[in-house]
Design a protein around this motif. Structure first.
Motif, PDB file in Angstrom:
ATOM      1  N   CYS A 103     -74.447  42.038  48.614  1.00 46.61           N
ATOM      2  CA  CYS A 103     -73.751  42.817  47.174  1.00 46.61           C
ATOM      3  C   CYS A 103     -73.797  41.589  45.415  1.00 46.61           C
ATOM      4  O   CYS A 103     -73.512  40.925  46.116  1.00 46.61           O
TER       5      CYS A 103
ATOM      6  N   ILE B 153     -68.558  49.564  39.896  1.00 48.94           N
ATOM      7  CA  ILE B 153     -67.771  48.017  40.622  1.00 48.94           C
ATOM      8  C   ILE B 153     -68.713  47.360  41.051  1.00 48.94           C
ATOM      9  O   ILE B 153     -68.294  46.361  40.997  1.00 48.94           O
ATOM     10  N   SER B 154     -69.256  47.450  41.911  1.00 47.79           N
ATOM     11  CA  SER B 154     -70.223  46.086  42.038  1.00 47.79           C
ATOM     12  C   SER B 154     -72.191  47.052  42.328  1.00 47.79           C
ATOM     13  O   SER B 154     -72.342  48.296  41.973  1.00 47.79           O
TER      14      SER B 154
ATOM     15  N   VAL C 258     -71.413  51.096  43.555  1.00 46.91           N
ATOM     16  CA  VAL C 258     -70.246  51.314  43.928  1.00 46.91           C
ATOM     17  C   VAL C 258     -69.445  52.159  43.553  1.00 46.91           C
ATOM     18  O   VAL C 258     -69.477  50.614  42.279  1.00 46.91           O
TER      19      VAL C 258
ATOM     20  N   GLY D 282     -71.739  40.998  43.879  1.00 50.28           N
ATOM     21  CA  GLY D 282     -69.733  41.011  43.199  1.00 50.28           C
ATOM     22  C   GLY D 282     -69.335  41.614  42.042  1.00 50.28           C
ATOM     23  O   GLY D 282     -70.205  42.810  41.917  1.00 50.28           O
ATOM     24  N   VAL D 283     -68.767  41.133  41.201  1.00 54.85           N
ATOM     25  CA  VAL D 283     -68.689  42.204  40.169  1.00 54.85           C
ATOM     26  C   VAL D 283     -69.552  41.736  39.048  1.00 54.85           C
ATOM     27  O   VAL D 283     -70.191  40.175  39.132  1.00 54.85           O
TER      28      VAL D 283
END
Lengths: 235, 235
Positions: A202, A181-182, A219, A204-205
């Motif tokens: 993070c 996911i990330s 993740v 992000g995508v």
């Protein structure tokens, strides 16, 4: 309309859960009033919160001195003492307060809360216990969200066979039925003489061109067994 | 090698957190021994756990009667009483137990744990408080995993404009920069005369052909503000 709005919270019971909640809501810019019968607990938060009151919340007379009309949400954060928690909720209801969130202390406690029409209940100990039990069983990452009994979103250290590879070159979904996911990556946030504060940020995508680095936290979403297979694979 | 293995746990302190953990680990098939100085607390779990002991864990003599050598992990789940928690950990360390997980009670408590080389710490109240604070600020779903300050994985009720539409026909990533990870849907699990037990089941990784239904819980990843925009969109 901005997504974040300032709300007014009253938190009754300033133990570990109540004070952490009060501090966190204040940090997010909300107005928080703290209430505890214990002088030390209330005073500890005096400079952080909008206001603190030293009041026994099981006493109707004391409670009527609180600025309840000016609050959006009252959170009953009392721990251990089921009777005190229920008395507090009962007094709040009798005073016409409806937006109440209550910390769960037992099944009987929740049964009586439901009878008073309180359905917004938080389970700090129960959720942490399930999380730890799950982690110890699957030996997965420390941070996770159970989707159901078999599936979870899990944060784990990137396995060494992914390091320096592009996402596009790793057929992770095909091979393990796991979705990445990330990614969380260290960023130097501040450096003083005595220490370096590193924060995980993070990404992000992530795109197919994303290249994994050592120390990345990935993740992932998938079945617990599949995530574990991916983590322990030796490619 | 199966992914799940039976392990032997000892849980010291059978309050809400400790007993929930003991029950959950037992349910997952592990062998769990519960320890508490309170007879009622220990006895309540007598028929569920492998074994229970009524012992004051701050007392070295009492502790030496426990089958510590036969356990993989000792979890000190004591709440409220920092001194008792630290004494218990100290005794465990002095007896050569190394795989210890301890519940956090305060910053000072953690400082002393670190001095004893205990780094596996759980924060039930703190995590629940942050989760609730986040939910109240963003008004998102009840279940979420913070990825960092701005991003989270969140479970929310499917917005009405998605219902009866195919995932492929909704450009959710383009429109909101939000990723739909999975979906939870009600399934009738059992039906008796008095009630219907409904369980939410995870639909795994969903395909572009997936059609959303009313009541679906969507699991999304993105920036908090973007998820909120998607949830409150009126399309």
């Amino acid at each position: 309309m901005p997504v974040k709005e300032v709300e007014k919270f009253m938190i009754i019971g300033l133990g570990i859960f109540g004070s952490e909640l009060a501090i966190d809501l204040s940090r997010k810019g909300h107005q928080v009033i703290g209430v505890d019968s214990d002088r030390d607990r209330a005073n500890r938060l005096k400079d952080i919160l909008e206001n603190t009151f030293i009041i026994d919340s099981t006493n109707l007379k004391g409670m009527s001195t609180l600025p309840l009309k000016e609050t959006n949400w009252v959170i009953v954060a009392i721990g251990e003492n089921e009777g005190a928690s229920l008395m507090t909720v009962g007094i709040l209801k009798s005073m016409g307060v409806n937006k109440i969130i209550c910390r769960s202390l037992s099944k009987t406690h929740e049964y009586i809360l439901a009878a008073m029409n309180i359905h917004d209940i938080v389970h700090p100990e129960k959720e942490a216990a399930q999380q730890l039990s799950h982690r110890l069983t699957y030996n997965l990452g420390k941070e996770m969200l159970f989707i159901d009994n078999d599936h979870s979103v899990t944060e784990t250290l990137v396995p060494s066979w992914m390091v320096n590879k592009r996402l596009a070159d790793l057929d992770i979904r095909g091979e393990f039925k796991v979705n990445i996911i990330s990614v969380l990556r260290d960023e130097n946030v501040s450096k003083t003489k005595s220490k370096v504060d590193i924060e995980k940020k993070c990404k992000g995508v992530i795109t197919p061109e994303f290249v994994f680095m050592e120390g990345d936290i990935i993740v992932t979403f998938g079945k617990n067994d599949d995530i574990k297979k991916m983590m322990t694979a030796n490619l």
